[in-house]
Design an enzyme around this catalytic site. Structure first.
Site, mmCIF file in Angstrom:
data_model
loop_
_atom_site.group_PDB
_atom_site.id
_atom_site.type_symbol
_atom_site.label_atom_id
_atom_site.label_comp_id
_atom_site.label_asym_id
_atom_site.label_seq_id
_atom_site.Cartn_x
_atom_site.Cartn_y
_atom_site.Cartn_z
ATOM 1 N N THR A 145 1.042 -0.979 0.143
ATOM 2 C CA THR A 145 0.276 -0.321 -0.218
ATOM 3 C C THR A 145 1.032 1.287 0.019
ATOM 4 O O THR A 145 1.385 1.539 0.438
ATOM 5 C CB THR A 145 -0.645 0.187 1.401
ATOM 6 O OG1 THR A 145 -1.492 -1.403 0.973
ATOM 7 C CG2 THR A 145 -2.038 1.407 0.655
ATOM 8 N N PHE A 176 -6.124 -6.815 -0.748
ATOM 9 C CA PHE A 176 -7.385 -5.750 0.308
ATOM 10 C C PHE A 176 -6.974 -7.489 1.023
ATOM 11 O O PHE A 176 -8.132 -7.312 1.833
ATOM 12 C CB PHE A 176 -8.262 -6.132 -0.235
ATOM 13 C CG PHE A 176 -8.355 -5.451 -0.997
ATOM 14 C CD1 PHE A 176 -8.494 -3.782 -1.366
ATOM 15 C CD2 PHE A 176 -8.005 -5.564 -3.222
ATOM 16 C CE1 PHE A 176 -8.440 -3.138 -2.256
ATOM 17 C CE2 PHE A 176 -7.976 -3.978 -3.841
ATOM 18 C CZ PHE A 176 -8.540 -3.553 -3.065
ATOM 19 N N LEU A 277 -19.553 -1.712 11.364
ATOM 20 C CA LEU A 277 -20.707 -0.848 11.702
ATOM 21 C C LEU A 277 -20.778 -1.348 14.197
ATOM 22 O O LEU A 277 -21.905 -1.376 14.752
ATOM 23 C CB LEU A 277 -22.300 -0.792 11.823
ATOM 24 C CG LEU A 277 -22.555 0.515 11.842
ATOM 25 C CD1 LEU A 277 -22.122 2.107 11.402
ATOM 26 C CD2 LEU A 277 -24.270 0.400 11.595
ATOM 27 N N CYS A 287 -2.155 -1.939 8.931
ATOM 28 C CA CYS A 287 -3.101 -0.937 8.111
ATOM 29 C C CYS A 287 -3.469 -0.221 7.947
ATOM 30 O O CYS A 287 -3.434 1.158 8.305
ATOM 31 C CB CYS A 287 -3.458 -2.257 7.358
ATOM 32 S SG CYS A 287 -2.750 -3.759 6.016
#
Ligand code: NAD
Length: 463
Positions: A145, A176, A277, A287
């Protein structure tokens, strides 16, 4: 040095495919959580793979068939791949350059000391070491990344250093995978993103992922810049969702609302959805925290800092959950000032999340060491991360299991929601503690069950 050869790959038929097009030989440079997983899974898919790292002890362990970190399912796949003869590991970049048709760059991009920027020295050094030996047409694929613009800079670097010059192309293929589910995420990703500058690079990437593409996995083909941005945009969204519900938890704390009920009600709305959530101690790991900081930093450098200024607040909300958890322990212990001297705390969890031994920027360890600094006697227990935690926080005590860690505890605090902690019998734990007081930092326990046997139960954002 070998002469510049033609563009053709060197091994047999492509894995997972009946075509005569030969499969590319792959190297994976950087064999940490991402790279080792990628190398092992690609060998499992049938490719010939060479893993490369500068860490000799890591390479030795991998060559002996040992995964140097905890990741469910990976040791079994490594054993299988080593038996197949398709996978080996080396520290030699010369060997890697000779072997590979497609080279994946998987080295770390941590946060720079004293800055929010990403530290690109490992990427630069890996690409430099490899490029010097690239004597034929090859594809170098970044998976780490990185801040937007890195791929363009590395293209210039690699083509300047490689004997094969502009025969070497760069592509970006952001990753991912989630630690704890890394094998499945690598073998069955939601999507593949190919950031490329030419049809040839796309074709090479399609060959390198042929078995995965063949299962119908969506492939998004885009330019280098967009591919770099996809990864930080995805992580920013996830971090924002977590901090959003944690911001609601703060409001609940001030008003007497219950964030669990609030989150449940929001989750029934398909447009919002319930994943990520979940209120609690917030995100950490190698990350999300460093990626949102590096993104904000890079956007500021580019003059578009305002566009992602909200990420600073996302980060701040996330950090406040850690200090609020410390406050809850203090409140339960009945301590009004800052001093927790004489208070015994059992801290359940050290890893940044369950099913991982990764303690990078782990909220759990942050809270445990803050409690220690305030004078508490803290005993940490974690199913997999104890050794990593002890190395970084030798000042803390470590237990072997939750019940023995809780002996004589004044407060128990759940910091990482490992399944075995969620399954603890409150009556059994209640029989060893000094006081039945628990802070559920992950909103992972059944409050009624704990309260029913006399525990004082507190959770973030809940009455
Ligand atoms: P890590 O620290 O576990 O592994 C990095 C590896 O690179 C180490 O083994 C290190 O020895 C090696 N290395 C350093 N310099 C090198 C060099 N010059 N040549 C060869 N090897 C070198 O890091 P990680 O978690 O695997 O992350 C790697 C990259 O992947 C980062 O950019 C990260 O943001 C990204 N990423 C990680 C995950 C994850 O879940 N861990 C998921 C997606 C993306």
């Amino acid at each position: 040095m070998a002469a510049i050869a033609g563009p053709e790959e060197t091994t047999g038929p492509r894995p997972g495919d009946d075509s005569d097009v030969p499969a590319p030989r792959l190297t994976v440079i950087g064999t940490g959580y991402l790279g080792a997983t990628h190398a092992i899974c690609m060998a499992d898919l049938g490719f010939d793979v060479l893993g490369v790292d500068v860490d000799e002890s890591k390479i030795k362990r991998l060559n002996e068939g040992e995964v140097p970190f905890f990741e469910p399912g990976l040791p079994e796949l490594l054993a299988k791949a080593m038996d197949s003869g398709r996978l080996r590991f080396t520290t030699s970049f010369e060997e890697a350059a000779e072997f590979g048709d497609v080279h994946f760059i998987c080295v770390g991009t941590p946060q720079q000391e004293g800055s929010d920027a990403a530290d690109l020295r490992y990427v630069d050094s890996a690409v430099t070491a490899l490029a010097q030996h690239l004597c034929r047409r090859t594809l170098v694929v970044g998976k780490s990344t990185v801040p937007v613009g890195t791929a363009a800079r590395l293209t210039e670097l690699v083509q300047r250093l490689a004997p094969a010059g502009d025969q070497v192309e760069l592509a970006w293929n952001p990753e991912f995978l989630r630690e704890g589910y890394a094998v499945d995420d690598t073998l069955r990703p939601d999507r593949l993103v190919f950031g490329v500058s030419s049809a040839w690079a796309e074709e090479r990437l399609r060959a390198a992922f042929a078995p995965i593409v063949a299962t119908g996995t969506p492939v998004v083909v885009t330019d280098l810049t967009t591919a770099e941005l996809v990864k930080v945009a995805a992580n920013s969204f996830l971090a924002t969702k977590i901090s959003y519900i944690n911001a609601m938890a703060e409001v609940c704390e001030a008003t007497g609302g219950d964030v669990r009920g609030l989150a449940e009600a929001l989750a029934y709305d398909d447009r919002i959805g319930g994943r990520f959530l979940k209120p609690g101690l917030g995100f950490g790991g190698g990350c999300l925290p460093k990626d949102i900081r590096a993104f904000a930093h890079r956007a500021e450098e580019l003059g578009v800092g305002q566009a992602v200024a909200f990420l600073r607040e996302v980060d701040a909300i996330n950090k406040r959950r850690r200090s609020r958890t410390v406050d809850l322990v203090r409140e339960l212990a009945g301590v009004t000032g800052g001093d927790l001297t004489g208070v015994r705390v059992a801290a359940l969890g050290a890893a940044f999340k369950p099913n991982s031994d990764d303690i990078r920027d782990a909220p759990a360890l942050d809270v445990a060491s803050a409690l220690h600094r305030l004078g508490a006697h803290v005993t940490v227990v974690d199913p997999q991360a104890t050794e990593n935690a002890r190395r970084v926080h030798p000042e803390l005590d470590y237990g072997t299991d939750a019940i023995s860690a809780a002996i004589d505890a004044d407060v128990v605090v759940l910091l990482t929601e490992w399944a075995q902690f969620q399954e603890i019998d409150p009556e059994i734990m209640g029989s060893v503690v000094a006081h039945r007081r628990i802070v559920d930092g992950r909103d992972a326990l059944d409050a009624a069950r704990w309260r029913a046997v006399g525990w004082e139960y507190r959770a973030l954002g809940r009455p």
